[in-house]
Write a protein that holds these residues in place. Structure first.
Motif, PDB file in Angstrom:
ATOM      1  N   ILE A  91       0.835  -1.204   0.000  1.00 24.12           N
ATOM      2  CA  ILE A  91       0.000   0.000   0.000  1.00 24.12           C
ATOM      3  C   ILE A  91       0.870   1.255   0.000  1.00 24.12           C
ATOM      4  O   ILE A  91       0.564   2.231  -0.681  1.00 24.12           O
ATOM      5  CB  ILE A  91      -0.967  -0.032   1.195  1.00 24.12           C
ATOM      6  N   LEU A  92       1.982   1.199   0.741  1.00 24.95           N
ATOM      7  CA  LEU A  92       2.883   2.360   0.732  1.00 24.95           C
ATOM      8  C   LEU A  92       3.419   2.611  -0.676  1.00 24.95           C
ATOM      9  O   LEU A  92       3.535   3.760  -1.112  1.00 24.95           O
ATOM     10  CB  LEU A  92       4.049   2.136   1.694  1.00 24.95           C
ATOM     11  N   LYS A  96       0.751   4.254  -2.812  1.00 23.00           N
ATOM     12  CA  LYS A  96       0.601   5.681  -2.517  1.00 23.00           C
ATOM     13  C   LYS A  96       1.742   6.486  -3.137  1.00 23.00           C
ATOM     14  O   LYS A  96       1.542   7.593  -3.619  1.00 23.00           O
ATOM     15  CB  LYS A  96       0.568   5.895  -1.007  1.00 23.00           C
ATOM     16  N   SER A  97       2.935   5.901  -3.112  1.00 22.49           N
ATOM     17  CA  SER A  97       4.077   6.670  -3.605  1.00 22.49           C
ATOM     18  C   SER A  97       4.085   6.791  -5.129  1.00 22.49           C
ATOM     19  O   SER A  97       4.757   7.669  -5.663  1.00 22.49           O
ATOM     20  CB  SER A  97       5.379   6.041  -3.126  1.00 22.49           C
ATOM     21  N   SER A 109       1.939   8.058  -6.847  1.00 25.89           N
ATOM     22  CA  SER A 109       1.375   9.355  -7.236  1.00 25.89           C
ATOM     23  C   SER A 109       2.473  10.393  -7.468  1.00 25.89           C
ATOM     24  O   SER A 109       2.254  11.388  -8.156  1.00 25.89           O
ATOM     25  CB  SER A 109       0.408   9.843  -6.168  1.00 25.89           C
ATOM     26  N   TYR A 156      -7.590   5.704  -6.358  1.00 27.96           N
ATOM     27  CA  TYR A 156      -6.487   5.082  -5.625  1.00 27.96           C
ATOM     28  C   TYR A 156      -7.008   4.089  -4.600  1.00 27.96           C
ATOM     29  O   TYR A 156      -6.422   3.024  -4.400  1.00 27.96           O
ATOM     30  CB  TYR A 156      -5.616   6.146  -4.940  1.00 27.96           C
ATOM     31  N   THR A 213      -4.762   6.125   0.620  1.00 31.39           N
ATOM     32  CA  THR A 213      -4.671   6.984  -0.560  1.00 31.39           C
ATOM     33  C   THR A 213      -3.485   7.934  -0.397  1.00 31.39           C
ATOM     34  O   THR A 213      -3.081   8.229   0.724  1.00 31.39           O
ATOM     35  CB  THR A 213      -5.971   7.778  -0.763  1.00 31.39           C
ATOM     36  N   PRO A 214      -2.923   8.389  -1.516  1.00 29.15           N
ATOM     37  CA  PRO A 214      -1.657   9.125  -1.440  1.00 29.15           C
ATOM     38  C   PRO A 214      -1.784  10.474  -0.705  1.00 29.15           C
ATOM     39  O   PRO A 214      -2.712  11.238  -0.985  1.00 29.15           O
ATOM     40  CB  PRO A 214      -1.308   9.383  -2.907  1.00 29.15           C
ATOM     41  N   THR A 274       7.376   4.999   5.010  1.00 31.06           N
ATOM     42  CA  THR A 274       6.865   6.293   4.569  1.00 31.06           C
ATOM     43  C   THR A 274       5.804   6.102   3.519  1.00 31.06           C
ATOM     44  O   THR A 274       5.674   5.039   2.950  1.00 31.06           O
ATOM     45  CB  THR A 274       7.991   7.139   3.963  1.00 31.06           C
ATOM     46  N   GLY A 275       5.066   7.149   3.277  1.00 33.39           N
ATOM     47  CA  GLY A 275       3.934   6.992   2.360  1.00 33.39           C
ATOM     48  C   GLY A 275       4.138   7.659   1.031  1.00 33.39           C
ATOM     49  O   GLY A 275       4.440   8.774   0.878  1.00 33.39           O
TER      50      GLY A 275
END
Lengths: 220, 240
Positions: A152-153, A156-157, A159, A195, B66-67, B239-240
């Motif tokens: 999941i990380l 998200k990255s 993006s 997302y 979500t980002p 980290t995200g």
């Protein structure tokens, strides 16, 4: 409703890139994690030090800085082109998360009880056999829950690649927003929903991985 | 390496350094916001009405998965356009809200792991002693739940520091934005971006070592069971 009908088909054009970057990053990231994780456990001092250096550099700086550095700075420094923004994005994400995940690989292998490796030695297994047949299968199960979180990380990255001009979901969102600011709430909410929908299978997978790692293990 | 220029490096260094105050200030502001807001998610899990709890937990899952970059854009660009409740926020405030809320969902989990690790007997004892709900939390549960999570919370401070450069995308002028500005003015990105990377390393690496030490110390002090989430240190560093 009208706004959603306008926005949806534009955003969906970016899904392909987002998923491509994500899948490439996942494959390369896990690969990197295992390579670096094993190298840090190697008997070779130089190999250990070099990998340690890589891990600390990538964990010590932020992903967005690494991405910009690979994209803008690296080509100037060595005169080499990475080839495309796709590979700059994938490399930044997979090297960054590979560094984090290599620590999971390393600590999981180290936390397999010492008696296991002693027993394997007593059974006259070679070093490679010990790792492949005894240590590693037990270590992998400990890695699973963390590996799930990193999926999941990494999603998200992805993006971030819109910042180097790749046409992912967020990129199309930004284009829509700059053409009509009043649409911004619909646009970004929909981007977030996109997302989230991509994330749902990964959330499910993470839960599966967590329960798989608990199966058959006595809780303390 | 022929393209590296020390002259430009020396010229860019003080320029980029000017953004350091903003970067650190924003880190602290986001972090404090997340620490406070994190408590909300912890208590959401204890709402007795199932439907409300379920809805709020899915909202939390949504924010977590979500980002943060899109969330920043939502708050900065979209929020002012929302009819009725919308208002224009400065880049700095938007960043505090966006990153603060995103990471509060993680901090909330840290608190939860701390609360879960408080011995069951403590809950029973506070009930047996007829403590009110408020007293039970402030005098018995939280004082035991929070200290063991301090190293994990410290890890999140470092994570936050590394996430803050995202705010440069909405115009917060931290070190990354200063480097970009320098690059745009002088057509040199190599040196300023390298300086940014070095600054991050210089600041985050020693802090990570410090927190590792703190963690070992804490583990000795509370050597019973550490909160469940704390075992792999690296988890909190994600980290995200």
């Amino acid at each position: 409703m009208d706004a959603i009908v306008d926005v949806f088909p534009v955003l969906i054009k970016g899904v392909e890139i987002t998923i491509k970057v994500l899948l490439a990053s996942i494959v390369l990231g896990y690969l990197m994690a295992f390579i670096a994780g094993f190298c840090r456990l190697s008997n070779n001092v130089i190999l250990r030090k070099i990998t340690g250096f890589y891990v600390e550099i990538f964990r010590g700086t932020s992903l967005i800085v690494q991405l910009f550095w690979l994209y803008y700075a690296l080509p100037i420094l060595f005169g080499i082109e990475i080839g495309s923004d796709f590979w700059a994005g994938v490399l930044a994400i997979s090297l960054n998360y590979g560094a984090y995940m290599s620590e999971i690989v390393r600590s999981s292998i180290l936390s397999v009880a010492k008696g296991q490796s002693e027993a394997a030695t007593a059974l006259n297994m070679s070093r490679f056999q010990r790792m492949r047949l005894v240590i590693f299968p037990q270590a992998v199960r400990m890695m699973l829950p963390e590996f799930g979180n990193y999926l999941i990380l990494m999603l998200k990255s992805t993006s971030l690649v819109s910042l180097i001009g790749m046409t992912d979901i967020l990129y199309y969102g930004d284009i829509l927003r700059s053409s009509d600011l009043s649409q911004a709430p619909t646009v970004y909410l929909l981007v977030l929903v996109f997302y989230f929908i991509i994330a749902l299978p990964f959330i499910w997978l993470t839960k599966k991985m967590e329960s798989a790692s608990k199966k058959g293990v006595a809780s303390q | 390496m022929s393209n590296w220029s020390w002259d430009i490096f020396l010229e860019a260094f003080p320029y980029v350094l000017e953004g350091l105050g903003i970067t650190i200030g924003l880190t602290i502001a986001c972090y404090l916001f997340a620490l406070v807001f994190g408590f909300i998610w912890t208590f959401v899990r204890r709402i007795p009405i199932k439907l409300i709890r379920w809805v709020l937990l899915w909202i939390m899952e949504f924010i977590r998965s979500t980002p943060p970059l899109v969330q920043l854009f939502f708050i900065y660009y979209a929020w002012p356009m929302v009819p009725g409740i919308g208002m224009t926020l400065s880049p700095f405030t938007s960043a505090v809200l966006g990153l603060g809320i995103h990471y509060s969902t993680y901090i909330g989990e840290v608190y939860r792991s701390g609360i879960d690790s408080v011995d069951k007997g403590q809950w029973e004892a506070s009930r047996a002693l007829n403590f009110s709900t408020g007293k039970k939390w402030t005098k018995i549960i939280l004082p035991q739940a929070i200290p063991p999570t301090i190293p994990m919370l410290g890890n999140y401070l470092i994570i936050m520091f590394k996430e803050v450069p995202l705010a440069s995308t909405i115009g917060v002028v931290g070190i990354l934005q200063m480097a970009n500005n320098f690059g745009a003015e002088n057509w040199r990105y190599l040196e300023p971006l390298t300086i940014v990377a070095i600054l991050f390393l210089i600041l985050s690496y020693p802090s990570a070592i410090l927190i590792n030490k703190l963690e070992r110390k804490m583990n000795r002090r509370f050597d019973k069971k550490a909160p469940t989430g704390s075992k792999p240190i690296s988890k909190a560093e994600a980290t995200g």
